[in-house]
Write a protein that holds these residues in place. Structure first.
Motif: not given
Length: 727
Positions: A44, A79-81, A87, A105, A107, A109-110, A464
């Motif tokens: 985090t 924390e920007s997208d 953003s 990264k 956020a 990976e999806t 990413s």
């Protein structure tokens, strides 16, 4: 005193050695080792920023050391997208912030059951399977028809595996377990002898098989091995047995088979023993799976039963007695009854053809796979969802199996679950124990962990990182361009990016990647490297290198970008995809870039302690290839001082209108020249000469404060400065 240019050359001409010396310094080596060993433990932003050694190391690496104290500001950056142009990080004109955010990264990976490429490849294969099936049926039939006339004995037939298997398939017999000796006994039996081999089997399938050929008991023939009618019967039976989707060709084959066989039927039991005839009747009379074969058999025999269960139309289409036999002189159907049954079949089969349009199945798959979060979701039946329109569509798992040339009827749901829970990279896993490449390919088309939950797609390059390389590639392709040239270059870059994204999702080994020159050129250009300067042999050595071994080939190269490039891939040392190198908040290549950047910044710091001019010169050398416009120089205080010093301009020019300043820079410097190392060196010569003239060698300038961060600048002030836009 030694001139600034000579001092600069001492470092720049042996840059790799200079960097190695810095990297080996005790403090630098210790801090770099700590970063490399611990960054993978962070998950985090808060964890990252609470570990001051990690956080400050990274901040210095990306030239943001003076902002280390501004944690609230930097948290918004991290924390920007970056996919959102509005953003926070992207709204700042100072590109260092976006570069810093891109290196991490947080956020994650999806997680998805299938990536877009995995899904699209599967659905393409699914749709192609029907064309392939039709083509395979046609090819097999052409071969049978072209070669059957050359058969003169049963041994000839059985010695041809293609012909033998064609016949077995046509009659619904196993091509794997039906022995040739057994088949020979069937084909050479005398059908008129009650004690013959085939009649003793008491199975109409084998009787019909024997009837399809004209072999004598000695295995030879007195004439043609098959008549045209016999060939038509077998080829239509093969088409019906092999087809898995309704089509006009299959419908015609059904009609041909029914017409050829129904005249030979003498009892209900004989009719019911032929699956193809039963299937024909089910379609013709609209029978569902709930109406079992026993129902059909009873309805054919008894008018009362047929009336009671709603199958009177079926009963009336045949002439069987209540015992299931035919009265003397009767046939199973009159010509009128056969015509009526055929017409009913054709009408209902047209509906089946319309309902087997793959478009609806593909749409259903695309919609449902997007919401799949576990193997349980993937295996759920269409009947269990809320959309009744999907009930007649194939299941997700059935479509997936078919896409990989696997018969869904040959695999149970429980087996599918075991396959999807397997680790395809583990040679001892269940899927690998099947020893079938089709099942391995099927497993690799999905992203489930060993608990059955969706996970991040494992690709040669993480999504990413693919995004990062796509961004770098496009930036390098459109740099310096305007107007129509910019538009054309953008379109060409987008086309290249599409190819890159699609192909990288399919690459499974380093050798596959290196075999695709277009992909290799793409990643080299994204890193600012010229593909013409790199040989295939050198690339192979790079990708075979151990990144953890400082003496490996790629780590010994003068240009660290090659090691960073290799680190961007999720290949193990054998060149196979592995989850081990992927990392958490930083991919392996990003970690290397961060460490390399830290060492470079430290080198510049060390040189600045003795001569700020050397530091500015090294900084300009590093940043020059990234400069796209005059506004990049205006937005960077150190670059702007380099410019004003080089051309002996007063610092007061910063009070001019920003567009006027940009115009002034363009008048002095051709921005495109900054991609040419020789012209960059000419500018550095000019700068160092002017610097020595203005300051004297070793004199401290305001740049020292700018680059070292010794001047404390508030976050608000820096944010205000960062809002300066490049138009």
């Amino acid at each position: 005193m030694v001139s600034t240019y000579v001092s600069y050359l001492t470092v720049a001409r042996n840059l790799n050695a200079s960097l190695s010396n810095v990297a080996s310094q005790a403090t630098v080596a210790r801090d770099s080792a700590y970063y490399k060993e611990n960054i993978d433990k962070v998950t985090t932003v808060d964890e990252f920023m609470s570990d001051y050694k990690l956080y400050s190391y990274a901040m210095k690496a990306y030239g943001l050391e003076d902002m280390t104290y501004a944690k609230a500001f930097m948290k918004k950056v991290l924390e920007s997208d970056l996919s959102d142009s509005s953003s926070f990080a992207n709204s700042l004109s100072d590109t260092r912030y976006a570069e810093f955010a891109a290196a991490f990264k947080f956020a994650g990976e999806t997680k998805t059951a299938q990536s877009d490429v995995q899904r699209d490849n599967l659905l393409d294969a699914y749709e192609e399977s029907f064309d392939t099936e039709a083509g395979d049926i046609a090819d097999a039939t052409d071969y049978f028809e072209d070669n059957i006339s050359s058969i003169t004995s049963v041994d000839d037939l059985l010695s041809s595996s293609k012909l033998k298997n064609y016949v077995l398939t046509a009659f619904g017999l196993s091509t794997e377990y039906t022995s040739s000796s057994f088949l020979k006994s069937v084909l050479t039996s005398d059908l008129d002898e009650t004690d013959s081999f085939v009649n003793q089997l008491d199975d109409e399938v084998y009787v019909n098989l024997s009837k399809a050929f004209n072999f004598n008991e000695d295995g030879l023939t007195d004439g043609d091995v098959m008549s045209e009618d016999q060939i038509s019967l077998v080829t239509s039976a093969y088409a019906v047995a092999s087809a898995t989707i309704a089509s006009s060709e299959t419908g015609e084959a059904y009609d041909t088979y029914f017409a050829a066989q129904i005249g030979n039927i003498t009892s209900v039991d004989e009719l019911m023993s032929d699956d193809k005839l039963v299937s024909y009747l089910r379609t013709a009379y609209g029978l569902t799976d709930s109406e079992t074969d026993n129902f059909i058999s009873a309805a054919l025999k008894s008018a009362d039963i047929a009336d009671a269960i709603g199958l009177s139309e079926l009963h009336d289409a045949f002439n069987f007695d209540e015992d299931g036999a035919l009265a003397d002189g009767d046939t199973a159907q009159t010509s009128e009854q056969t015509a009526a049954t055929t017409a009913a079949f054709d009408e209902n089969y047209e509906v089946l053809i319309a309902n087997t349009d793959t478009e609806d199945a593909v749409d259903n798959y695309t919609t449902r796979i997007a919401s799949v979060t576990s193997i349980d979701d993937f295996l759920v039946s269409n009947d269990d969802d809320d959309d009744d329109d999907n009930d007649d569509l194939p299941e997700l798992w059935e479509m997936a199996l078919r896409a990989y040339d696997i018969d869904p009827d040959s695999v149970s749901r429980s087996e599918v679950r075991k396959i999807l829970e397997s680790d395809p990279s583990d040679s001892k896993s269940y899927v690998n124990s099947l020893d079938d490449d089709r099942f391995v390919a099927f497993r690799k088309a999905f992203n489930f962990d060993d608990n059955g939950d969706v996970t991040v797609p494992l690709q040669a390059m993480s999504e990413s990182v693919v995004d990062d390389y796509a961004t770098y590639y496009k930036q390098n392709k459109i740099r310096y361009l305007e107007g129509d040239e910019m538009t054309e270059a953008t379109d060409a870059a987008d086309e290249g990016i599409t190819y890159f994204r699609e192909q990288m999702a399919t690459i499974t080994t380093a050798s596959e990647f290196l075999a695709d020159d277009r992909l290799v050129s793409f990643v080299l250009e994204a890193k600012g490297l010229d593909p013409d300067d790199v040989t295939s042999d050198a690339l192979e050595e790079m990708f075979a290198s151990d990144l953890d071994d400082e003496d490996s080939y790629v780590n010994k190269l003068d240009d660290n970008r090659f090691a960073e490039l290799v680190g961007a891939f999720n290949f193990d040392q054998d060149g196979n995809i592995s989850a081990e190198p992927t990392g958490t908040v930083q991919q392996r290549g990003d970690v290397l870039e961060t460490i390399d950047a830290y060492v470079r910044l430290t080198l510049e710091d060390d040189q600045g302690d003795s001569n700020t001019g050397v530091r500015l010169a090294l900084y300009f050398q590093r940043k020059a290839p990234e400069i796209s416009s005059a506004y990049d120089i205006l937005g960077d205080s150190a670059l702007f001082e380099f410019f004003t010093t080089s051309f002996n301009l007063s610092s007061y020019v910063s009070n001019m209108d920003v567009d006027k300043q940009a115009e002034m820079i363009d008048n002095f410097i051709d921005i495109e020249d900054l991609s040419d190392p020789d012209k960059v060196d000419d500018l550095i010569k000019r700068f160092t000469a002017m610097y020595d003239m203005a300051n004297g060698t070793g004199t401290t300038s305001t740049a020292l404060s700018i680059l070292t961060g010794s001047a404390t600048i508030s976050a608000d002030t820096l944010l205000a400065m960062a809002q300066l836009k490049s138009g």
